[in-house]
Design an enzyme around this catalytic site. Structure first.
Site, PDB file in Angstrom:
ATOM      1  N   HIS A   1      37.268  46.401  49.651  1.00 29.59           N
ATOM      2  CA  HIS A   1      35.867  45.980  49.687  1.00 29.59           C
ATOM      3  C   HIS A   1      35.705  44.480  49.457  1.00 29.59           C
ATOM      4  O   HIS A   1      34.651  43.916  49.745  1.00 29.59           O
ATOM      5  CB  HIS A   1      35.028  46.791  48.690  1.00 29.59           C
ATOM      6  CG  HIS A   1      35.208  46.412  47.247  1.00 29.59           C
ATOM      7  ND1 HIS A   1      36.017  47.125  46.381  1.00 29.59           N
ATOM      8  CD2 HIS A   1      34.680  45.404  46.512  1.00 29.59           C
ATOM      9  CE1 HIS A   1      35.973  46.576  45.184  1.00 29.59           C
ATOM     10  NE2 HIS A   1      35.164  45.539  45.237  1.00 29.59           N
TER      11      HIS A   1
ATOM     12  N   ASP B   1      40.978  52.001  48.246  1.00 27.65           N
ATOM     13  CA  ASP B   1      40.310  50.697  48.289  1.00 27.65           C
ATOM     14  C   ASP B   1      41.340  49.581  48.097  1.00 27.65           C
ATOM     15  O   ASP B   1      41.335  48.857  47.099  1.00 27.65           O
ATOM     16  CB  ASP B   1      39.232  50.647  47.206  1.00 27.65           C
ATOM     17  CG  ASP B   1      38.370  49.398  47.295  1.00 27.65           C
ATOM     18  OD1 ASP B   1      38.380  48.747  48.353  1.00 27.65           O
ATOM     19  OD2 ASP B   1      37.700  49.085  46.294  1.00 27.65           O
TER      20      ASP B   1
ATOM     21  N   SER C   1      37.179  42.725  40.764  1.00 31.90           N
ATOM     22  CA  SER C   1      37.783  43.563  41.801  1.00 31.90           C
ATOM     23  C   SER C   1      39.022  42.898  42.398  1.00 31.90           C
ATOM     24  O   SER C   1      38.999  41.711  42.742  1.00 31.90           O
ATOM     25  CB  SER C   1      36.770  43.839  42.920  1.00 31.90           C
ATOM     26  OG  SER C   1      35.738  44.675  42.472  1.00 31.90           O
TER      27      SER C   1
END
Length: 271
Positions: free
Chosen positions: A6, A37, A119
């Site tokens: 992402h 992910d 992230s």
């Protein structure tokens, strides 16, 4: 470079990697993982970039100390937070910035603070080894963050080396895990396994998939694969991912109260 899918999901965008000493490196997305992910980037650099050792996530334990590193809030570089592993094998629905959602399974839960901007950063053990990649946080809660256990990215990297892309075996069913509560409300004959059922408007059995070819139908209950029982701790996805494309698997099915077995030959999963 390993990061989250992402983080580099904007098509047509240019990605710049910043080093600690201020250098800017052009990043190229080599591959994205169709299941997890995870994304792999490449940079061209004539110098020597520091590398961090990848650990082993198979032996992680609840209560184990961990350290999260990241660019918190996209503003505070090299932010370090500490905590413990507070849960294992978690499943969450992660919401992206564009309003899209993705189901992530078998995540590590930690109370080491993970914020937007963390992230793709590492979750380290006390030996300095990466045991997971920070990926999501629970909004409206305190100190509930999630990370992808590092054995999954390691497998993605090996797949990239072998095939030039990240590949996964594919069965082709949408399902929900059967709990005692679901079995009671749906009046199912089993209180474990998975119920083949799709979300509203979506087919439970993907057309042309190995599952369809094997004769699996909506509302079937898949009890086990190759003798491995399916339950809340052992998901269908995780069992399939342990196999190889081209493998033939034996599925135990319950349909209308009758139990039988079918064989399916796994194919490559596509986006």
């Amino acid at each position: 470079i390993l990061t989250n899918k992402h983080v580099v999901s904007l098509e047509g965008a240019d990605y710049i990697v910043y080093t600690n000493d201020g250098k800017k490196l052009q990043g190229k997305v080599l591959a994205v993982d169709p299941v997890n992910d995870i994304a792999v980037l490449k940079v061209d650099f004539s110098g020597d970039l520091a590398r961090v050792a990848l650990g082993d996530s198979s032996g992680l334990e609840i209560g184990q100390s961990v350290i999260a590193i990241g660019n918190a809030l996209g503003e505070f570089r090299n932010t370090v937070s500490v905590g413990v592993i507070s849960g294992l094998r978690r499943s969450v629905v992660a919401l992206g910035g564009a309003g899209d959602s993705e189901v992530l399974q078998e995540l590590v839960q930690t109370d080491a603070a993970i914020n937007p901007g963390n992230s793709g950063g590492p979750l380290l053990n006390l030996n300095g080894e990466v045991v997971a990649i920070n990926t999501a946080m629970a909004r409206g809660a305190e100190n509930i963050g999630f990370a992808i256990p590092i054995d999954k990215p390691k497998k993605a990297m090996e797949s990239l080396k072998q095939h030039g892309r990240v590949v996964y075996p594919f069965l082709g069913v949408r399902y929900t895990v059967i709990t005692k509560e679901l079995a009671e409300t749906q009046k199912l004959s089993r209180n474990s396994g998975v119920l083949v059922v799709g979300p509203e408007g979506a087919s439970a059995v993907i057309p042309g998939s190995p599952a369809e070819k094997a004769g699996i139908k909506e509302r079937d209950i898949i009890v086990s694969i190759n003798g491995s029982a399916l339950d809340e701790e052992h998901s269908l996805a995780s069992v399939i991912q342990e196999r190889t494309i081209g493998d033939e698997v034996v599925l135990k099915i319950v349909r209308d109260g009758k139990e039988f077995e079918v064989k399916a030959k796994l194919e490559e999963r596509r986006e």
